[in-house]
Motif scaffolding. Structure first.
Motif, PDB file in Angstrom:
ATOM      1  N   ALA A 171       0.805  -1.235   0.000  1.00  0.00           N
ATOM      2  CA  ALA A 171       0.000   0.000   0.000  1.00  0.00           C
ATOM      3  C   ALA A 171       0.832   1.277   0.000  1.00  0.00           C
ATOM      4  CB  ALA A 171      -0.988   0.001   1.168  1.00  0.00           C
ATOM      5  N   HIS A 172       1.959   1.260  -0.708  1.00  0.00           N
ATOM      6  CA  HIS A 172       2.793   2.455  -0.784  1.00  0.00           C
ATOM      7  C   HIS A 172       2.422   3.372  -1.940  1.00  0.00           C
ATOM      8  CE1 HIS A 172       5.449  -0.014   1.782  1.00  0.00           C
ATOM      9  NE2 HIS A 172       5.785   1.157   2.290  1.00  0.00           N
ATOM     10  N   GLY A 173       1.697   2.863  -2.922  1.00  0.00           N
ATOM     11  CA  GLY A 173       1.386   3.688  -4.081  1.00  0.00           C
ATOM     12  C   GLY A 173       2.682   4.087  -4.772  1.00  0.00           C
ATOM     13  N   ASP A 174       2.831   5.368  -5.054  1.00  0.00           N
ATOM     14  CA  ASP A 174       4.046   5.868  -5.707  1.00  0.00           C
ATOM     15  C   ASP A 174       5.119   6.309  -4.715  1.00  0.00           C
ATOM     16  OD1 ASP A 174       2.958   5.454  -8.223  1.00  0.00           O
ATOM     17  OD2 ASP A 174       2.066   7.458  -8.298  1.00  0.00           O
ATOM     18  N   ASP A 175       4.828   6.238  -3.428  1.00  0.00           N
ATOM     19  CA  ASP A 175       5.777   6.679  -2.401  1.00  0.00           C
ATOM     20  C   ASP A 175       6.807   5.591  -2.104  1.00  0.00           C
ATOM     21  OD1 ASP A 175       4.460   9.107  -2.118  1.00  0.00           O
ATOM     22  OD2 ASP A 175       3.098   8.298  -0.602  1.00  0.00           O
ATOM     23  N   GLN A 176       7.988   6.029  -1.731  1.00  0.00           N
ATOM     24  CA  GLN A 176       9.074   5.108  -1.399  1.00  0.00           C
ATOM     25  C   GLN A 176       9.010   4.719   0.077  1.00  0.00           C
ATOM     26  OE1 GLN A 176      11.415   3.776  -3.531  1.00  0.00           O
ATOM     27  NE2 GLN A 176      10.058   4.693  -5.060  1.00  0.00           N
ATOM     28  N   PRO A 177       9.400   3.480   0.411  1.00  0.00           N
ATOM     29  CA  PRO A 177       9.485   3.101   1.822  1.00  0.00           C
ATOM     30  C   PRO A 177      10.507   3.974   2.537  1.00  0.00           C
ATOM     31  CG  PRO A 177       9.865   1.205   0.384  1.00  0.00           C
ATOM     32  CD  PRO A 177       9.786   2.401  -0.490  1.00  0.00           C
ATOM     33  N   HIS A 178      10.174   4.361   3.746  1.00  0.00           N
ATOM     34  CA  HIS A 178      11.053   5.223   4.540  1.00  0.00           C
ATOM     35  C   HIS A 178      11.706   4.461   5.696  1.00  0.00           C
ATOM     36  CE1 HIS A 178      12.538   8.682   6.725  1.00  0.00           C
ATOM     37  NE2 HIS A 178      11.851   8.302   7.788  1.00  0.00           N
ATOM     38  N   CYS A 179      10.924   3.611   6.335  1.00  0.00           N
ATOM     39  CA  CYS A 179      11.420   2.883   7.506  1.00  0.00           C
ATOM     40  C   CYS A 179      10.666   1.567   7.628  1.00  0.00           C
ATOM     41  CB  CYS A 179      11.226   3.713   8.772  1.00  0.00           C
ATOM     42  SG  CYS A 179       9.500   4.020   9.190  1.00  0.00           S
ATOM     43  N   GLY A 180      11.135   0.720   8.534  1.00  0.00           N
ATOM     44  CA  GLY A 180      10.448  -0.532   8.811  1.00  0.00           C
ATOM     45  C   GLY A 180       9.254  -0.305   9.713  1.00  0.00           C
ATOM     46  N   SER A 181       8.345  -1.250   9.683  1.00  0.00           N
ATOM     47  CA  SER A 181       7.125  -1.178  10.486  1.00  0.00           C
ATOM     48  C   SER A 181       7.437  -1.296  11.973  1.00  0.00           C
ATOM     49  CB  SER A 181       6.172  -2.297  10.080  1.00  0.00           C
ATOM     50  OG  SER A 181       5.117  -2.411  11.006  1.00  0.00           O
ATOM     51  N   ILE A 182       7.048  -0.285  12.708  1.00  0.00           N
ATOM     52  CA  ILE A 182       7.249  -0.292  14.158  1.00  0.00           C
ATOM     53  C   ILE A 182       6.407  -1.389  14.802  1.00  0.00           C
ATOM     54  CG2 ILE A 182       6.864   1.038  16.279  1.00  0.00           C
ATOM     55  CD1 ILE A 182       7.609   3.555  14.637  1.00  0.00           C
ATOM     56  N   THR A 183       5.170  -1.528  14.371  1.00  0.00           N
ATOM     57  CA  THR A 183       4.285  -2.509  15.001  1.00  0.00           C
ATOM     58  C   THR A 183       4.665  -3.949  14.656  1.00  0.00           C
ATOM     59  OG1 THR A 183       2.708  -2.315  13.164  1.00  0.00           O
ATOM     60  CG2 THR A 183       2.318  -0.944  15.114  1.00  0.00           C
ATOM     61  N   MET A 184       5.383  -4.140  13.557  1.00  0.00           N
ATOM     62  CA  MET A 184       5.779  -5.486  13.158  1.00  0.00           C
ATOM     63  C   MET A 184       7.130  -5.898  13.753  1.00  0.00           C
ATOM     64  SD  MET A 184       5.891  -7.018   9.252  1.00  0.00           S
ATOM     65  CE  MET A 184       4.170  -6.672   8.909  1.00  0.00           C
TER      66      MET A 184
END
Length: 147
Positions: A120-133
């Motif tokens: 579910a990032h669309g056109d945006d780049q990942p910034h960081c890992g999931s805190i909740t995961m």
């Protein structure tokens, strides 16, 4: 986690009305729920929502500790993306449903998800890992940890 997701949806709705901007809270909530990585916008929305929930009355000490830990991690910029990628690839998950998908675009999207955990990032780049995961809180009960 559910309280934070609810708050994210609530804040996005009120924020959108105030500024008349089109926000994408559903994609941010989907990232918090399913994605191994988050965009900058999701990290910001999660932090804001977690701080709001933390200031609520009636939370147990365990929930307060989890929220405090998550907010601190969010203030530091989240989980390093490289650490999240490593953790995602090291999980013990032997299944794949790529072959079950009819459309090529769906197979490609599923392959990317299975390799990176991005959702579910669309056109945006990942910034960081999931805190909740990936951000375990020391002393957390097994039931809570196995969310």
């Amino acid at each position: 986690k559910t309280l934070v997701l609810w708050q994210m949806l609530s804040q996005a709705a009120s924020h959108s009305k105030e500024r008349e901007e089109k926000l994408a809270p559903a994609s941010q909530v989907a990232q918090v729920w399913y994605s191994a990585s988050w965009t900058k916008q999701t990290l910001w929305a999660f932090r804001r929502a977690a701080e709001t929930v933390r200031s609520s009355d009636g939370l147990s000490d365990e929930v307060k500790a989890i929220l405090d830990h998550w907010v601190l991690t969010a203030k530091k910029g989240g989980i390093p993306l490289e650490d999240a990628r490593t953790a995602w690839l090291s999980r013990e998950n032997q299944w794949s449903c790529i072959a079950n998908m009819l459309r090529r675009s769906d197979r490609e999207a599923q392959a990317i998800y299975e390799i990176t955990g991005d959702f579910a990032h669309g056109d945006d780049q990942p910034h960081c890992g999931s805190i909740t995961m990936f951000d375990d809180v020391e002393g957390q009960s097994t039931v809570t940890r196995n969310r």
